[in-house]
Enzyme design. Structure first.
Site, PDB file in Angstrom:
ATOM      1  N   THR A  29      26.643  18.744   2.893  1.00 16.08           N
ATOM      2  CA  THR A  29      26.510  19.550   1.685  1.00 16.08           C
ATOM      3  C   THR A  29      26.189  20.990   2.091  1.00 16.08           C
ATOM      4  O   THR A  29      25.687  21.214   3.193  1.00 16.08           O
ATOM      5  CB  THR A  29      25.350  18.946   0.870  1.00 16.08           C
ATOM      6  OG1 THR A  29      25.766  17.678   0.425  1.00 16.08           O
ATOM      7  CG2 THR A  29      24.914  19.798  -0.288  1.00 16.08           C
ATOM      8  N   ARG A  68      29.315   8.877 -10.213  1.00 14.85           N
ATOM      9  CA  ARG A  68      27.949   9.058  -9.692  1.00 14.85           C
ATOM     10  C   ARG A  68      27.609  10.547  -9.579  1.00 14.85           C
ATOM     11  O   ARG A  68      28.408  11.354  -9.127  1.00 14.85           O
ATOM     12  CB  ARG A  68      27.843   8.383  -8.327  1.00 14.85           C
ATOM     13  CG  ARG A  68      26.488   8.556  -7.607  1.00 14.85           C
ATOM     14  CD  ARG A  68      26.492   9.694  -6.623  1.00 14.85           C
ATOM     15  NE  ARG A  68      25.298   9.719  -5.777  1.00 14.85           N
ATOM     16  CZ  ARG A  68      25.003  10.716  -4.958  1.00 14.85           C
ATOM     17  NH1 ARG A  68      25.812  11.759  -4.861  1.00 14.85           N
ATOM     18  NH2 ARG A  68      23.919  10.686  -4.221  1.00 14.85           N
ATOM     19  N   VAL A  69      26.434  10.921 -10.003  1.00 19.24           N
ATOM     20  CA  VAL A  69      25.977  12.307  -9.860  1.00 19.24           C
ATOM     21  C   VAL A  69      24.777  12.307  -8.919  1.00 19.24           C
ATOM     22  O   VAL A  69      23.854  11.508  -9.094  1.00 19.24           O
ATOM     23  CB  VAL A  69      25.582  12.894 -11.241  1.00 19.24           C
ATOM     24  CG1 VAL A  69      25.002  14.289 -11.071  1.00 19.24           C
ATOM     25  CG2 VAL A  69      26.795  12.927 -12.175  1.00 19.24           C
ATOM     26  N   GLY A  70      24.807  13.187  -7.940  1.00 18.58           N
ATOM     27  CA  GLY A  70      23.709  13.266  -6.971  1.00 18.58           C
ATOM     28  C   GLY A  70      22.651  14.257  -7.400  1.00 18.58           C
ATOM     29  O   GLY A  70      22.567  14.661  -8.571  1.00 18.58           O
ATOM     30  N   ASP A  71      21.847  14.683  -6.441  1.00 17.29           N
ATOM     31  CA  ASP A  71      20.726  15.577  -6.747  1.00 17.29           C
ATOM     32  C   ASP A  71      21.150  17.039  -6.866  1.00 17.29           C
ATOM     33  O   ASP A  71      20.494  17.826  -7.557  1.00 17.29           O
ATOM     34  CB  ASP A  71      19.657  15.472  -5.645  1.00 17.29           C
ATOM     35  CG  ASP A  71      20.204  15.849  -4.272  1.00 17.29           C
ATOM     36  OD1 ASP A  71      21.328  15.416  -3.940  1.00 17.29           O
ATOM     37  OD2 ASP A  71      19.537  16.589  -3.536  1.00 17.29           O
ATOM     38  N   GLY A 103      20.805  15.671   1.403  1.00 17.82           N
ATOM     39  CA  GLY A 103      20.369  14.354   1.861  1.00 17.82           C
ATOM     40  C   GLY A 103      20.738  13.304   0.839  1.00 17.82           C
ATOM     41  O   GLY A 103      21.580  13.536  -0.034  1.00 17.82           O
ATOM     42  N   GLY A 140      20.845  11.743  -2.209  1.00 15.76           N
ATOM     43  CA  GLY A 140      20.503  12.343  -3.494  1.00 15.76           C
ATOM     44  C   GLY A 140      19.617  11.517  -4.388  1.00 15.76           C
ATOM     45  O   GLY A 140      18.760  12.054  -5.098  1.00 15.76           O
TER      46      GLY A 140
HETATM   47  N1  ASP Z   1      22.596  15.370  -1.665  1.00 16.30           N
HETATM   48  C1  ASP Z   1      23.990  15.068  -1.759  1.00 16.30           C
HETATM   49  C2  ASP Z   1      24.179  13.961  -2.749  1.00 16.30           C
HETATM   50  O1  ASP Z   1      23.410  13.012  -2.740  1.00 16.30           O
HETATM   51  C3  ASP Z   1      24.629  14.673  -0.473  1.00 16.30           C
HETATM   52  C4  ASP Z   1      24.253  15.468   0.736  1.00 16.30           C
HETATM   53  O2  ASP Z   1      23.460  16.381   0.667  1.00 16.30           O
HETATM   54  O3  ASP Z   1      24.762  15.173   1.829  1.00 16.30           O
HETATM   55  O4  ASP Z   1      25.123  14.011  -3.501  1.00 16.30           O
END
Ligand code: ASP
Length: 332
Positions: free
Chosen positions: A187, A215-218, A239, A241
């Site tokens: 990311t 799916r939605v991440g952080d 990381g 999420g």
């Molecule tokens: N944080 C991101 C997510 O979970 C993925 C990443 O940072 O590698 O969508």
């Protein structure tokens, strides 16, 4: 074509040396994702590609900040560069969903007025951070998702592409195989303390490999993967999420700094290395506080990252890029 690498300082030394924040003219910190890439720094051929990309992103930001350009424009330009670079898990190079598509998330937030914009699951916006900024600036909402977000981006006349634009030979191979093991590039994120003292944070991602479609991440969740408040800090996370959402990591850091008075590096380390320090919750964050102090913390093997700080009265900024523990001064 030789580039000179000077392994200069450990990360801890860099941060300790950078406390004269009342003199800070501007500051910039970036990440290109966290993960198991720690050993990459020992591979001179592969690591230089990442160092060069991280340094280019820093220099794009430096040129703009030195001209007094506002933080939001700087964050977008830096993130656009990283989104367009297939090395990273954002824009071109993004990882894919379980059904072999690309669904991208991004957010941007300004500390001066807490204005924020985010998009989740966009499939056709070439630079999702620009769509996030458009949501912030030209809509009355904070987050748009899916088709509605793509349509909004089209109405805003942002550059659109076919979904397969985001594919690279590497991600095409993943799509064909859809292996069991988690795969991701990294990311991207950027936090800026501009010459007005405004903090702006932005994050852009393809999410987690083989994620459920929808799916939605952080990253686009304000307070989880992205947050900025001029009363405390600007933060961008990377990381797993789901864990960053549960711990409201970005806001958590700002709250520790604002209410407990914890220095930004200490607050970042506490959250990343104590609260989140489980195999499942691995990742890291970058942050800048209201005085321009930079913090970077991760609990994974590595985190692509770079920082640049410019103090008043100094001709040149101080900067460094890193993959694992070693902070490297990159002189092309
Ligand atoms: N944080 C991101 C997510 O979970 C993925 C990443 O940072 O590698 O969508």
């Amino acid at each position: 074509m030789f580039r000179k690498l000077v392994v200069a300082l450990s990360l801890a030394t860099v941060v300790t040396n950078s406390v004269f924040a009342q003199n800070r003219e501007y500051a910039l910190v970036i990440h290109g994702g966290a993960g198991a890439m720690g050993s990459l720094e020992d591979d001179p051929e592969k690591s230089v590609i990442y160092y060069a990309a991280l340094d280019s992103a820093l220099m794009i930001g430096n040129d703009m900040l030195a001209q007094g350009i506002a933080g939001a424009q700087v964050v977008m330009a830096v993130v656009n560069y990283l989104e367009n670079n297939p090395l990273f898990n954002a824009g071109k190079g993004a990882t894919c969903t379980i059904d072999g598509q690309f669904e991208l998330d991004a957010a941007i937030m300004e500390g001066k007025d807490l204005s924020a914009g985010a998009v989740a699951g966009v499939k056709t916006v070439k630079n999702p951070i620009n769509a996030a900024y458009a949501v912030k600036t030209n809509s009355k909402h904070v987050m748009l998702s899916g088709q509605g977000a793509d349509q909004f981006a089209a109405e805003q006349e942002l550059e659109l592409v076919e979904n397969m634009h985001f594919a690279t030979p590497k991600t095409m191979a993943w799509i064909e195989e859809l292996k069991e093991k988690s795969k991701k590039n990294g990311t991207v994120g950027c936090v800026v303390y501009d010459t007005e003292g405004n903090l702006v944070a932005g994050t852009s991602t393809g999410g987690m490999f083989k994620k459920q479609w929808g799916r939605v991440g952080d990253a686009p969740v304000i307070g989880a993967g992205t947050y900025a408040d001029n009363a405390s800090c600007g933060v961008s996370c990377t990381g797993h999420g789901e864990y960053f959402i549960r711990h409201a990591v970005a806001f958590n850091l700002c709250a520790r700094n604002k209410y407990l008075g914890e220095p930004v590096q200490e607050a970042a380390d506490y959250i990343i290395k104590t609260e989140l320090n489980t195999d499942a919750g691995n990742g890291g964050l970058i942050a800048i506080d209201k005085e321009g102090n930079v913090a970077m913390s991760y609990n994974s093997k590595g985190m692509f990252r770079g920082y640049l700080i410019k103090d008043k009265g100094n001709d040149q900024p101080e900067k460094g890029v890193a993959i694992g523990e070693k902070m490297v001064i990159w002189n092309p």
